[in-house]
Scaffold this active site. Structure first.
Site, short mmCIF file in Angstrom:
data_model
loop_
_atom_site.label_atom_id
_atom_site.label_comp_id
_atom_site.label_asym_id
_atom_site.label_seq_id
_atom_site.Cartn_x
_atom_site.Cartn_y
_atom_site.Cartn_z
N GLY A 241 0.79 -1.22 0.00
CA GLY A 241 0.00 0.00 0.00
C GLY A 241 0.82 1.26 0.00
N VAL B 182 8.77 -1.79 -4.78
CA VAL B 182 10.23 -1.94 -4.77
C VAL B 182 10.67 -2.62 -6.05
CG1 VAL B 182 12.21 -2.88 -3.53
CG2 VAL B 182 10.21 -2.10 -2.26
N LYS C 253 12.79 2.06 -4.22
CA LYS C 253 11.41 2.03 -3.74
C LYS C 253 10.69 3.28 -4.20
CE LYS C 253 8.40 1.34 0.21
NZ LYS C 253 8.29 0.93 1.61
N ASP D 224 6.57 -0.18 11.69
CA ASP D 224 6.02 -1.35 10.99
C ASP D 224 7.00 -2.52 11.06
OD1 ASP D 224 3.95 -2.64 9.64
OD2 ASP D 224 4.80 -2.23 7.68
#
Length: 395
Positions: free
Chosen positions: A24, A28, A43, A139
């Site tokens: 989301g 990459v 990225k 994350d």
């Protein structure tokens, strides 16, 4: 040289080859650095919104990516370049071809407690360096830990942290991060800190050793509720399980510090797990509480959570909607089985918990028994309305 490799060229330098992954927040690519003649990972960040919102997101990306780029650490991905191109931002970084920890578990099975603790030490040292630079990851999960050829771990995917605001949410109301790895304070719109990353590390260690995460429930609503309110289901035995449970405390202040965690994990690697208890626990542990005391404490916590939204429920459904927060019989209330109110709940319905919907200010999940609904309270309480539901939590 560029023409011979083919593919899209970013900033007249990076020639994109195959796509390595997409999510989301970005895509990459494997790419060829035409200037330095080396293979890199590029990225492409997906910033939500447009105009001033996108510009603000890009400023956050630049600020945090610069902080990460200044970190030189064996277990932190090397960032080589930041490129604004074609209306977006591209991060050029070290290419780690060994796959992620999640792929490692899928292909080779679970890690032993010693292997899990060793990975934990490596990721913890990476987080310490990142936190010292004034950044958070937000994350941490097995998919964001890559493996080099020698088997060592590399923490990656910092773009998600830079795109998030101080609550850990995107400007459009989407959840930044994976719900089952999120710290509960982030779901409650409370400030995130280093302890939030350690919570996510605890969930990661649980998955590596057991193949399960402690709060996964199959859908975003139920998983978020479990993270915020339910005790973790840690299917890991022994000292490692004790360490994981300590990391998953709902209160960030009660989680072990980085130094305490490093000592505990090192003791597992060294085969001296008896030191874990002394390392993680306070010298004077709290007195044991009986079942009634624990129930009362839990009721107080639930009461605190829902107090701010009770007025909204009354406005929507009238005084017949009752919030039973003290853990009574769900079937208690009116014996005449009254009909539904305008909330969709029945008069006398038990409201078990209220959870802010991540990223949407003034919107809440209201849990009642096996059902939930979504309500919204604007600046004017009289404008409160039911958005959706009731619907089964298992839906």
């Amino acid at each position: 040289m560029i023409e011979s490799v083919g593919g899209r060229v970013v900033a007249d330098r990076y020639v994109l080859a195959d796509r390595l992954g997409s999510g989301g927040m970005g895509t990459v690519w494997r790419a060829w650095d035409h200037l330095l003649q080396r293979t890199v990972a590029v990225k492409e960040l997906h910033a939500a919104g447009g105009g001033s919102e996108q510009q603000a997101a890009m400023r956050r990306v630049l600020s945090e990516a610069r902080a990460i780029a200044r970190v030189t650490h064996a277990h932190v991905i090397d960032i080589y370049d930041l490129v604004e191109f074609d209306g977006g931002l591209w991060i050029v970084m070290e290419l780690v071809p060994g796959g992620s920890l999640s792929e490692r578990v899928r292909s080779s099975g679970l890690l032993s407690p010693v292997e899990t603790a060793r990975v934990g030490l490596e990721v913890l040292s990476a987080l310490h360096a990142v936190h010292a630079a004034g950044a958070l990851h937000r994350d941490v999960k097995p998919a964001n830990v890559l493996l080099r050829a020698d088997g060592s771990s590399v923490l990656t995917d910092f773009g998600i942290a830079a795109l998030s605001d101080h609550t850990g949410l995107t400007g459009t109301g989407g959840v930044v991060g994976s719900a089952e790895y999120m710290a509960p304070e982030r779901l409650r719109d409370q400030p995130a800190g280093p302890a939030s990353d350690l919570f996510s590390l605890g969930v990661t260690l649980c998955f590596l050793a057991s193949g399960q995460t402690p709060f996964a429930r199959g859908d975003l609503t139920a998983t978020s509720f479990a993270v915020a309110f339910e005790p973790p289901s840690v299917h890991v035995q022994g000292p490692l399980g004790d360490v994981i449970e300590q990391l998953l405390d709902k209160d960030p202040a009660k989680r072990p510090s980085g130094a305490q965690l490093a000592d505990a994990l090192q003791s597992i690697v060294d085969g001296a797990p008896h030191t874990v208890q002394a390392t993680l626990r306070h010298p004077m542990p709290p007195a044991r509480t009986n079942r009634r005391q624990r129930s009362a404490a839990g009721a107080n916590r639930r009461r605190t959570v829902i107090t701010g939204v009770l007025a909204v429920l009354v406005l929507l459904g009238g005084t017949g909607v009752t919030a039973y927060v003290a853990g009574g019989d769900p079937g208690s209330g009116s014996p005449n089985q009254p009909g539904p109110t305008s909330t969709g709940l029945h008069a006398g319905s038990r409201v078990d918990a209220v959870v802010p919907v991540p990223g949407v200010r003034g919107r809440f999940w209201v849990f009642s028994g096996s059902e939930y609904m979504v309500i919204e309270a604007g600046a004017d309480p009289a404008s409160a309305r039911r958005v959706s539901g009731p619907a089964p939590i298992a839906q």
